[in-house]
Scaffold this motif. Structure first.
Motif, PDB file in Angstrom:
ATOM      1  N   LYS A  67      -1.321   2.657 -90.213  1.00  0.00           N
ATOM      2  CA  LYS A  67      -1.580   1.600 -91.198  1.00  0.00           C
ATOM      3  C   LYS A  67      -1.812   0.235 -90.548  1.00  0.00           C
ATOM      4  CE  LYS A  67       1.293   3.831 -94.723  1.00  0.00           C
ATOM      5  NZ  LYS A  67       2.473   3.690 -95.622  1.00  0.00           N
ATOM      6  N   GLY A  68      -1.639   0.162 -89.246  1.00  0.00           N
ATOM      7  CA  GLY A  68      -1.731  -1.124 -88.566  1.00  0.00           C
ATOM      8  C   GLY A  68      -3.140  -1.682 -88.477  1.00  0.00           C
ATOM      9  N   THR A  69      -3.261  -2.792 -87.793  1.00  0.00           N
ATOM     10  CA  THR A  69      -4.536  -3.506 -87.635  1.00  0.00           C
ATOM     11  C   THR A  69      -5.377  -2.847 -86.547  1.00  0.00           C
ATOM     12  OG1 THR A  69      -3.418  -5.556 -88.250  1.00  0.00           O
ATOM     13  CG2 THR A  69      -5.579  -5.756 -87.205  1.00  0.00           C
ATOM     14  N   GLU A  70      -6.679  -2.714 -86.801  1.00  0.00           N
ATOM     15  CA  GLU A  70      -7.588  -2.077 -85.846  1.00  0.00           C
ATOM     16  C   GLU A  70      -8.288  -3.146 -85.005  1.00  0.00           C
ATOM     17  OE1 GLU A  70     -11.036   1.412 -85.764  1.00  0.00           O
ATOM     18  OE2 GLU A  70     -10.343   0.575 -87.675  1.00  0.00           O
ATOM     19  N   TYR A  71      -8.389  -2.861 -83.708  1.00  0.00           N
ATOM     20  CA  TYR A  71      -9.035  -3.775 -82.766  1.00  0.00           C
ATOM     21  C   TYR A  71     -10.087  -3.012 -81.958  1.00  0.00           C
ATOM     22  CZ  TYR A  71      -5.324  -7.213 -83.570  1.00  0.00           C
ATOM     23  OH  TYR A  71      -4.459  -8.121 -84.149  1.00  0.00           O
ATOM     24  N   GLY A  72     -11.137  -3.708 -81.587  1.00  0.00           N
ATOM     25  CA  GLY A  72     -12.126  -3.163 -80.667  1.00  0.00           C
ATOM     26  C   GLY A  72     -12.154  -4.008 -79.406  1.00  0.00           C
ATOM     27  N   VAL A  73     -12.230  -3.352 -78.257  1.00  0.00           N
ATOM     28  CA  VAL A  73     -12.233  -4.069 -76.983  1.00  0.00           C
ATOM     29  C   VAL A  73     -13.497  -3.694 -76.211  1.00  0.00           C
ATOM     30  CG1 VAL A  73     -10.967  -4.572 -74.861  1.00  0.00           C
ATOM     31  CG2 VAL A  73      -9.708  -4.003 -76.959  1.00  0.00           C
ATOM     32  N   ASP A  74     -14.327  -4.690 -75.954  1.00  0.00           N
ATOM     33  CA  ASP A  74     -15.545  -4.503 -75.158  1.00  0.00           C
ATOM     34  C   ASP A  74     -15.202  -4.762 -73.699  1.00  0.00           C
ATOM     35  OD1 ASP A  74     -17.660  -4.214 -77.358  1.00  0.00           O
ATOM     36  OD2 ASP A  74     -16.594  -6.052 -77.926  1.00  0.00           O
ATOM     37  N   HIS A  94     -16.938   3.046 -65.240  1.00  0.00           N
ATOM     38  CA  HIS A  94     -17.983   2.236 -64.618  1.00  0.00           C
ATOM     39  C   HIS A  94     -18.930   1.770 -65.715  1.00  0.00           C
ATOM     40  CE1 HIS A  94     -16.440   4.241 -61.068  1.00  0.00           C
ATOM     41  NE2 HIS A  94     -17.159   3.453 -60.293  1.00  0.00           N
ATOM     42  N   GLY A  95     -19.326   0.493 -65.665  1.00  0.00           N
ATOM     43  CA  GLY A  95     -20.256  -0.030 -66.641  1.00  0.00           C
ATOM     44  C   GLY A  95     -19.565  -0.420 -67.940  1.00  0.00           C
ATOM     45  N   PRO A  96     -20.332  -0.503 -69.051  1.00  0.00           N
ATOM     46  CA  PRO A  96     -19.754  -0.915 -70.334  1.00  0.00           C
ATOM     47  C   PRO A  96     -18.915   0.195 -70.954  1.00  0.00           C
ATOM     48  CG  PRO A  96     -22.076  -0.371 -70.602  1.00  0.00           C
ATOM     49  CD  PRO A  96     -21.795  -0.282 -69.132  1.00  0.00           C
ATOM     50  N   VAL A  97     -17.793  -0.196 -71.529  1.00  0.00           N
ATOM     51  CA  VAL A  97     -16.882   0.747 -72.173  1.00  0.00           C
ATOM     52  C   VAL A  97     -16.382   0.113 -73.467  1.00  0.00           C
ATOM     53  CG1 VAL A  97     -14.786   2.141 -71.934  1.00  0.00           C
ATOM     54  CG2 VAL A  97     -16.145   1.597 -69.908  1.00  0.00           C
ATOM     55  N   ASP A  98     -16.284   0.912 -74.511  1.00  0.00           N
ATOM     56  CA  ASP A  98     -15.785   0.463 -75.808  1.00  0.00           C
ATOM     57  C   ASP A  98     -14.449   1.160 -76.062  1.00  0.00           C
ATOM     58  OD1 ASP A  98     -15.760  -0.571 -78.484  1.00  0.00           O
ATOM     59  OD2 ASP A  98     -16.564   1.334 -79.191  1.00  0.00           O
ATOM     60  N   GLU A 153      -9.749   5.506 -79.698  1.00  0.00           N
ATOM     61  CA  GLU A 153     -10.937   6.174 -79.167  1.00  0.00           C
ATOM     62  C   GLU A 153     -11.487   5.365 -78.005  1.00  0.00           C
ATOM     63  OE1 GLU A 153     -14.004   7.249 -81.888  1.00  0.00           O
ATOM     64  OE2 GLU A 153     -12.624   7.889 -83.459  1.00  0.00           O
ATOM     65  N   ILE A 154     -12.287   6.022 -77.161  1.00  0.00           N
ATOM     66  CA  ILE A 154     -12.969   5.348 -76.062  1.00  0.00           C
ATOM     67  C   ILE A 154     -14.395   5.874 -75.996  1.00  0.00           C
ATOM     68  CG2 ILE A 154     -13.020   4.909 -73.573  1.00  0.00           C
ATOM     69  CD1 ILE A 154     -10.021   5.420 -73.497  1.00  0.00           C
ATOM     70  N   ASN A 155     -15.354   4.958 -75.871  1.00  0.00           N
ATOM     71  CA  ASN A 155     -16.755   5.330 -75.704  1.00  0.00           C
ATOM     72  C   ASN A 155     -17.286   4.699 -74.427  1.00  0.00           C
ATOM     73  OD1 ASN A 155     -17.054   6.562 -78.444  1.00  0.00           O
ATOM     74  ND2 ASN A 155     -16.592   4.473 -79.066  1.00  0.00           N
ATOM     75  N   THR A 156     -17.888   5.502 -73.567  1.00  0.00           N
ATOM     76  CA  THR A 156     -18.381   4.998 -72.280  1.00  0.00           C
ATOM     77  C   THR A 156     -19.806   4.457 -72.430  1.00  0.00           C
ATOM     78  OG1 THR A 156     -18.973   7.276 -71.745  1.00  0.00           O
ATOM     79  CG2 THR A 156     -16.909   6.442 -70.845  1.00  0.00           C
ATOM     80  N   ARG A 157     -19.907   3.406 -73.243  1.00  0.00           N
ATOM     81  CA  ARG A 157     -21.194   2.767 -73.559  1.00  0.00           C
ATOM     82  C   ARG A 157     -20.899   1.435 -74.234  1.00  0.00           C
ATOM     83  NH1 ARG A 157     -20.792   3.017 -78.895  1.00  0.00           N
ATOM     84  NH2 ARG A 157     -20.069   4.917 -79.940  1.00  0.00           N
ATOM     85  N   PHE A 158     -21.962   0.684 -74.526  1.00  0.00           N
ATOM     86  CA  PHE A 158     -21.814  -0.508 -75.349  1.00  0.00           C
ATOM     87  C   PHE A 158     -21.364  -0.103 -76.749  1.00  0.00           C
ATOM     88  CE2 PHE A 158     -24.645  -2.713 -72.314  1.00  0.00           C
ATOM     89  CZ  PHE A 158     -23.996  -3.954 -72.239  1.00  0.00           C
ATOM     90  N   GLY A 159     -20.357  -0.771 -77.282  1.00  0.00           N
ATOM     91  CA  GLY A 159     -19.983  -0.564 -78.660  1.00  0.00           C
ATOM     92  C   GLY A 159     -20.933  -1.295 -79.588  1.00  0.00           C
ATOM     93  N   GLY A 160     -20.988  -0.858 -80.838  1.00  0.00           N
ATOM     94  CA  GLY A 160     -21.870  -1.498 -81.802  1.00  0.00           C
ATOM     95  C   GLY A 160     -21.490  -2.944 -82.087  1.00  0.00           C
ATOM     96  N   GLY A 161     -20.236  -3.311 -81.798  1.00  0.00           N
ATOM     97  CA  GLY A 161     -19.785  -4.671 -82.032  1.00  0.00           C
ATOM     98  C   GLY A 161     -19.908  -5.574 -80.820  1.00  0.00           C
ATOM     99  N   TYR A 162     -20.585  -5.104 -79.765  1.00  0.00           N
ATOM    100  CA  TYR A 162     -20.694  -5.941 -78.554  1.00  0.00           C
ATOM    101  C   TYR A 162     -21.306  -7.322 -78.821  1.00  0.00           C
ATOM    102  CZ  TYR A 162     -22.226  -8.135 -74.348  1.00  0.00           C
ATOM    103  OH  TYR A 162     -22.440  -9.094 -73.390  1.00  0.00           O
TER     104      TYR A 162
END
Length: 332
Positions: A187-194, A245-249, A263-272
């Protein structure tokens, strides 16, 4: 001149523009659809087969040769996975693939593997279960209860994600959907880290933290820039263990005083673009690496408590222009 190929450009117009803003950079864009707006913001574009097509890799390599490409940037999970598995074919031609090593991409591509990796390395993460039997055992032990969150082990864009309130509902979903995972509902707050890790050294070079205020189709639509310091030690530990290596979301939930990796995505996130709006410039870091320059660790500073909002624009191209390999852009 540095020539960059962006695969499956889709609607990532801002990302294409960020690369275009850099001096002596040529951007070539591809997509399976000629109705992908980002195609028309580069210097040249190509329509490609879908990444599931057996000729996809050959076609990418053909474009690389035709445009004298120095580096290829995949910006969706599937193409990042495919290219990481075949990186050697590009390396042999002197072309960099801007993503993490194959084993790291595979680790983050499958949420079951990611959850196990986090548990094995004492990294804080959301309790995750691979099967109904495993979930039931944990429930009997009092480790978890409803509601829970069910989603594909391999997937993105919030497709087939469900909040589940009881056992009957859970069994029905699992009976009709394959390769799903069960997670505690947070239920907590969601954060995205570029995050940007140097392509040569894997060192954590820079990162940007945003609190998610509104999501749309799996992407952050509105956000607030947040204090980077609370997640810094977790990121440093994660980067050291996972070999990015490189951009990670990296996605986090903050719940009851604890930061949990979601979650982790090994690319630019949509919120970059929110990060770039606050002074970050990962495209420049990428170009530095392409040209053999090691990036030094940044100071991680940026304006905090800034409200960031996306808004739509319109791209217009004629039918004739959409069939040309390269063209001018028209925006209203």
């Amino acid at each position: 001149m540095t020539n960059i190929l962006i695969l499956t450009a889709g609607t990532r117009v801002k990302l294409v523009e960020y690369f275009k803003m850099l001096p002596n950079v040529k951007v070539v864009c591809t997509d399976a659809s000629l109705n992908a707006p980002a195609l028309y913001f580069g210097d040249a574009h190509y329509q490609m087969p879908c990444f599931t097509d057996p000729t996809y890799l050959e076609r990418v390599l053909e474009v690389c040769e035709a445009e004298n490409i120095d580096a290829v940037l995949p910006i969706i999970d599937t193409t990042s996975f495919i290219l990481s598995q075949h990186k050697q074919r590009f390396t042999e031609k002197g072309i960099k693939v801007i993503t993490s090593p194959a084993e790291t991409v595979a680790l983050t591509f499958d949420k079951r593997q990611l959850a196990k990796f986090c548990r094995d390395n004492q990294l804080p993460t959301i309790p995750t279960f691979d099967s109904l039997a495993e979930f039931e055992q944990a429930r009997v032990a009092g480790l978890i209860d409803f509601p829970v969150f069910v989603k594909p082990a391999i997937g993105s864009g919030s497709i087939d994600n469900y909040k589940v309130h009881n056992m009957s509902e859970l069994k029905n979903i699992l009976a009709n959907k394959k390769d799903m995972i069960i997670q505690a509902f947070i239920k907590g707050t969601e954060y995205g880290v570029d995050v940007y890790c140097d392509l040569e050294t894997g060192e954590l070079v820079d990162f940007f933290v945003k609190e998610k205020l509104l999501m749309r189709s799996g992407e952050t639509d509105k956000a607030r820039s947040a204090n980077p310091q609370p997640v810094l030690p977790i990121l440093q530990d994660l980067v050291r263990r996972a070999n990015f290596h490189g951009p990670v979301d990296v996605e986090f939930f903050y719940d009851q005083g604890q930061w949990l990796i979601s979650e982790i995505n090994t690319r630019f996130g949509g919120g970059y673009p929110f990060a770039q709006a606050c002074g970050k410039n990962y495209p420049q870091l990428i170009v530095n690496n392409i040209n053999g320059k090691r990036n030094h660790v940044q100071n991680f500073a940026y304006p905090q408590d800034v409200i960031l909002m996306k808004y739509p624009e319109i791209a217009m191209v004629t039918a004739v222009e959409s069939n040309q390999r390269s063209l001018k852009r028209h925006v209203v």
